[in-house]
Scaffold this active site. Structure first.
Site, short mmCIF file in Angstrom:
data_model
loop_
_atom_site.label_atom_id
_atom_site.label_comp_id
_atom_site.label_asym_id
_atom_site.label_seq_id
_atom_site.Cartn_x
_atom_site.Cartn_y
_atom_site.Cartn_z
CG ASP A 65 5.62 2.64 -5.37
OD1 ASP A 65 4.64 3.06 -4.74
OD2 ASP A 65 6.74 2.52 -4.86
CG HIS A 66 2.27 0.99 -2.78
ND1 HIS A 66 3.52 1.53 -2.91
CD2 HIS A 66 2.34 0.14 -1.72
CE1 HIS A 66 4.32 1.02 -1.97
NE2 HIS A 66 3.63 0.17 -1.24
CG ASP A 120 7.04 1.28 1.71
OD1 ASP A 120 5.93 1.16 1.14
OD2 ASP A 120 7.79 0.32 1.94
NE ARG A 380 6.20 -6.42 5.52
CZ ARG A 380 6.24 -5.10 5.58
NH1 ARG A 380 5.37 -4.39 4.89
NH2 ARG A 380 7.13 -4.50 6.33
CB SER A 542 2.45 -2.08 6.14
OG SER A 542 2.00 -0.77 5.91
NE ARG A 544 -0.58 -1.30 5.25
CZ ARG A 544 -0.81 -2.48 4.68
NH1 ARG A 544 -1.89 -3.17 4.97
NH2 ARG A 544 0.04 -2.99 3.80
C1 MIC Z 1 3.84 -3.02 2.34
O1 MIC Z 1 4.76 -3.62 1.81
O2 MIC Z 1 3.11 -3.51 3.22
C2 MIC Z 1 3.57 -1.58 1.93
C3 MIC Z 1 2.28 -1.57 1.21
O3 MIC Z 1 4.58 -1.14 1.05
C4 MIC Z 1 3.56 -0.71 3.18
C5 MIC Z 1 3.11 0.67 2.96
C6 MIC Z 1 1.63 0.81 2.84
O4 MIC Z 1 0.89 0.11 3.54
O5 MIC Z 1 1.21 1.65 2.05
C7 MIC Z 1 4.89 -0.67 3.93
O6 MIC Z 1 5.68 -1.57 3.81
O7 MIC Z 1 5.11 0.26 4.72
FE1 SF4 Z 2 5.70 -2.36 -2.70
FE2 SF4 Z 2 5.73 -2.80 -0.08
FE3 SF4 Z 2 5.74 -4.83 -1.82
FE4 SF4 Z 2 7.87 -3.33 -1.60
S1 SF4 Z 2 6.99 -4.63 -0.01
S2 SF4 Z 2 6.94 -4.02 -3.50
S3 SF4 Z 2 7.00 -1.32 -1.22
S4 SF4 Z 2 4.09 -3.34 -1.49
#
Ligand code: MIC
Ligand code: SF4
Length: 648
Positions: A65-66, A120, A380, A542, A544
Site C-alpha cells: 500500500d505504500h 506499521d 501526521r 513511524s 520504520r
Molecule cells: C507512516 O505513516 O509514517 C508509515 C509510512 O506508515 C510508517 C511505516 C513506514 O515508515 O514504512 C509507520 O507509520 O510506521
Molecule cells: Fe499509510 Fe502510514 Fe499514511 Fe496510514 S499513516 S496512510 S499507513 S503512510
C-alpha cells in the site's frame, strides 16, 4: 491501579510472562501479524535470516500500500519478492490496489479480543474493533511470525470516558484531536488507552477506528474500544459475524488515569503545522486561504467518510484555487462508492481520484506548492512529510476538508448551508476477497523472486569493549523517524540499505557542508563510534526500523536523549544501538556536536541501570554525565550481541 478493564482482560488471555505490574517487563502471545511493503520487505528478509519455513501465527497478512508509484523498478521488485515470500511462508498477500493495510485489516480480518502486531505504527487502528493491535519494528513482527512472544512494558491504562453524542459536522477526527490537545504527543510511552462510557455506543466501528488509529500520535502502545452491538453489526455487514465476541470492562473497572470528553461539547478542530498535537478549533482559522485539500489515509478513508464527502460535494465544484485529491482506503470502499454513484458526484465536483493506498500521506506525490497551505485528513503533519520543505500542513476531518475544498478557505461543514447528511453504516459491505492471495499449499517449493534491488538485512558487530563516541548530530524536541529517515522520494530504497543510508537526517544537512551520512561514515571509518543526541520524544512517529538500521550501518552505537519513544527504542535495541536517557535533563545542554563521549568498560556498563559517560569538550575539558540505561535483561543480551539477528 487499573482493574477489570478490557485491556487487562485481553492481556490476561495472552500473557506469556510478566508480573502484571505497570512498567515491568511482560511478554504476550501474538495471534495475527500484518506487514506493509515499505517495512515488510526487510521483515521477511529477517524472517528468512531466522531460518523459518512457515509462520506460526493464526494469521499473517502482507499488504502492498505504500510504495506503489513504480518510478523505476524498485517498487515492483519489492512486490514480487513480497508476493512470493508470502506464498512460501504461509502468509496471505494483499495485492497492490486492494487498499491500505489498516483499513483492509479492519474490514476483512480484525477479531475482537485478539492480538495483532503490525510493522506499521498505525496498527492500533484495529482497536476500533476491540483488538489489542500494536505497531512495532519489522524485526519484532518477524519474531512474532516465528512464534515468539512480543515483549513490552506492562502498561498503565488511561481511561477516556466519552459522554453525549457528536453534533452535526463534528467528526470522530475531532475526538482524537481533542485527546491530542489534552495528552499531547509527549510523555505517554508505556501507556495504553481504553475508551468507555455511554458515548462509545454512539460511534460506529469506522469512527472508532479513526480514533484508535491516531492514538498512535499520542505515543501510547495502543488504544482499545470495547466490542459491543456496534462491533457485531459491523462484522455481520462484512459477512464475518461469526468472529464477534462481546468485550466489556467490569462494572467496577478502574483506570490509572481518567479523562472525560463530552462529545456534545466538541467542535471541528485542526492540527496545525507541524505537529498532530498543535490543535486549534477550525473557527479560529476561519478565512485562511487554502491551496490543496487531500482526503484519504488509514485515518479517514472509510466508506462512511467518503460517502459524507460525496454528499457534500454533490452539485458543488472544487474552488478554482484548490486542488482536491481523494485516495479511498480500500478497493471495497472504492467499488462501493462507484456502484452507488457517490464516486460520480466526487468526480463531477472536480476531485482528482488517486489509487487506494497511502499515496500523499507518505510523500508519494501531491507535494504542495511552496508557501501554500495544504489541508489533509491524515494523521501526521511532521515538517517536510508532504515532500515540500517548509510545508504548512493541517489535519482535519473529512467533513471539514470537503467544506474547505469547496470554499477555498478554512471553514467547517456547517458553512455549506446544507442539511447534515445522516450516513448509516451499510447492512452489508461489498465483499470480494479476490485481491487477496492465500498462502500456497506447496510452501517450500515456491520460488522466491529476488531482483537485484533486494538487499540483505545488515548485521551489526557485537558491542565493543569501550565506547569511543563522537557526537554526529544534536536534535531538538520531537525528532520524528521521518526526520531521521525521510520517506517521500527516497521510500523506494527501503530494500537497499547502503543507498537509503545516504539520506539519514537529510532535512538537517546544510548546503555546501558534508551531510550527516558523510560525517557519520567518516567517524565509522576512523574506527570510532557515532553518537546521536536528542531531546524529548526522540523517534516519534513511524515504526520504520530503517531509522535504526541506517544509522547503525553508518556506525552509530548510541542514542542519548531526554526520552525515546517506544517503537524506536525497541528498534535501536534490535539493531545493537544503545538507547540512553539523561539522568539529569539539564545535561542535554552540556553536549555539543563533535564532542567525544567515552564509556570505558562499555560491555559491563550496559548491564547497569545507570552509566556515567565522560564527555570531552573540544577544549579538552572532561564533564561526567549520568545516563539511564533502562533496559530489560533480554534487551541487554541483544545489545551485547550487537542486535537481535546475532542472537541464536
Ligand atoms: C507512516 O505513516 O509514517 C508509515 C509510512 O506508515 C510508517 C511505516 C513506514 O515508515 O514504512 C509507520 O507509520 O510506521
Ligand atoms: Fe499509510 Fe502510514 Fe499514511 Fe496510514 S499513516 S496512510 S499507513 S503512510
Amino acid at each position: 491501579m487499573a482493574k477489570n478493564t478490557v485491556i487487562q482482560k485481553i492481556l490476561a488471555n495472552h500473557l506469556v510472562s510478566g508480573s502484571g505490574i505497570p512498567g515491568e517487563p511482560a511478554a504476550i502471545r501474538i495471534d495475527q501479524t500484518l506487514t506493509q511493503d515499505a517495512t515488510g520487505t526487510m521483515a521477511y528478509l529477517e524472517l528468512e535470516a531466522m531460518g523459518i519455513d512457515k509462520v506460526k501465527t493464526e494469521l499473517s497478512v502482507s499488504y502492498v500500500d505504500h510504495n506503489m508509484m513504480q518510478n523505476g523498478p524498485e517498487n515492483r521488485n519489492d512486490h514480487l519478492y513480497l508476493q512470493t515470500v508470502a506464498a512460501s511462508k504461509g502468509v496471505t498477500f494483499s495485492r497492490p490496489g486492494n487498499g491500505i493495510c489498516h483499513q483492509v485489516h479492519l474490514e476483512r480480518f480484525g477479531v475482537p479480543g485478539k492480538t495483532l502486531l503490525g510493522s506499521d505504527s498505525h496498527t492500533p487502528t484495529g482497536g476500533g474493533i476491540g483488538m489489542m493491535a500494536i505497531g512495532a519494528g519489522g524485526l519484532d513482527v518477524a519474531l512474532a511470525m516465528a512464534g515468539q512472544p512480543f515483549r513490552l512494558a506492562y502498561p498503565k491504562i488511561i481511561g477516556i470516558k466519552l459522554t453525549g453524542r457528536l453534533r452535526p459536522w463534528v467528526a470522530a477526527k475531532d475526538i482524537i484531536l481533542k485527546v491530542l490537545s489534552i495528552l499531547t504527543t509527549k510523555g505517554n510511552v508505556g501507556c495504553m488507552v481504553e475508551y468507555f462510557g455511554e458515548g462509545v455506543e454512539t460511534l460506529t466501528v469506522p469512527q472508532r477506528a479513526t480514533v484508535t488509529n491516531m492514538g498512535a500520535e499520542l505515543g501510547v502502545t495502543c488504544s482499545v474500544f470495547p466490542s459491543d452491538e456496534m462491533t457485531r453489526r459491523f462484522l455481520e455487514a462484512q459477512g464475518r459475524g461469526n468472529v464477534w465476541v462481546e468485550l466489556k470492562a467490569g462494572p467496577d473497572a478502574e483506570y490509572d488515569k481518567v479523562i472525560e470528553i463530552d462529545l456534545n461539547a466538541l467542535e471541528p478542530m485542526a492540527a496545525c503545522p507541524s505537529s498532530p498535537d498543535n490543535v486549534q478549533p477550525v473557527r479560529e482559522l476561519r478565512g485562511k486561504k487554502v491551496g490543496q485539500v487531500i482526503i484519504g489515509s488509514c485515518t479517514n478513508s472509510s466508506f462512511r467518510d467518503l460517502t459524507m464527502v460525496a454528499c457534500m460535494l454533490k452539485g458543488r465544484k472544487v474552488h478554482p484555487d484548490v486542488t482536491l485529491a481523494i485516495a479511498p482506503g480500500s478497493k471495497q470502499v472504492l467499488e462501493m462508492l462507484a456502484r452507488d454513484g457517490a464516486l460520480a458526484d466526487i468526480i463531477a465536483a472536480g476531485a482528482r481520484i488517486l489509487e487506494c493506498g497511502c499515496g500523499p500521506c507518505i510523500g508519494q506525490g501531491q507535494s504542495p506548492a511552496q508557501d501554500t497551505i495544504t489541508v489533509r485528513t491524515f494523521n501526521r503533519n511532521f515538517p517536510g512529510r508532504t515532500g515540500t520543505k517548509g510545508d504548512q500542513a493541517y489535519l482535519v476531518s473529512p467533513e471539514t476538508a470537503a467544506a474547505i475544498a469547496v470554499t477555498g478557505e478554512f471553514c467547517d461543514g456547517a458553512s455549506l448551508n446544507m442539511a447534515y447528511p445522516e450516513i448509516q453504516e451499510p447492512d452489508s459491505f461489498l465483499v470480494d476477497d479476490s485481491m487477496m492471495i492465500p498462502p500456497c499449499a506447496c510452501g517450500k517449493d515456491v520460488e522466491i523472486i529476488r531482483k537485484p534491488t533486494i538487499g540483505k538485512p545488515p548485521v551489526n558487530t557485537p558491542l565493543p569493549e569501550a565506547l569511543d563516541g563522537v557526537v554526529v548530530i544534536k536534535t531538538q524536541d520531537k525528532t520524528s523517524t521521518d526526520d531521521i529517515m525521510p520517506a517521500g522520494i527516497h521510500l523506494k530504497h527501503r530494500s537497499n540499505i547502503p543507498e537509503y543510508a545516504k539520506v539519514v537526517f537529510e532535512r538537517f544537512n546544510e548546503p555546501g557542508k558534508p551531510t550527516f551520512a558523510q560525517r557519520a561514515a567518516a567517524v565509522r571509518d576512523s574506527g570510532r563510534h557515532g553518537v546521536i543526541v536528542g531531546r524529548d520524544s526522540y523517534g516519534q512517529g513511524s515504526s520504520r526500523e530503517h531509522a535504526a538500521i541506517c544509522p547503525m550501518y553508518l556506525g552509530v552505537k548510541a542514542v542519548i536523549a531526554m526520552a525515546i519513544e517506544r517503537i524506536h527504542a525497541a528498534n535501536l535495541v534490535n539493531f545493537g544501538i544503545i538507547p540512553l536517557t539523561f539522568a539529569d535533563r539539564g545535561d542535554y545542554d552540556k553536549i555539543e556536536v563533535e564532542d567525544t563521549v567515552r564509556i570505558p568498560n562499555l560491555r559491563n556498563a550496559v548491564l547497569q541501570k545507570e552509566i556515567t559517560a565522560e564527555v570531552v569538550k573540544k577544549d579538552g575539558q572532561v564533564i561526567p554525565v549520568r545516563l539511564n540505561c533502562n533496559l530489560s535483561d533480554e534487551d541487554r543480551k541483544i545489545i551485547l550481541a550487537g542486535g537481535r539477528l546475532n542472537l541464536k
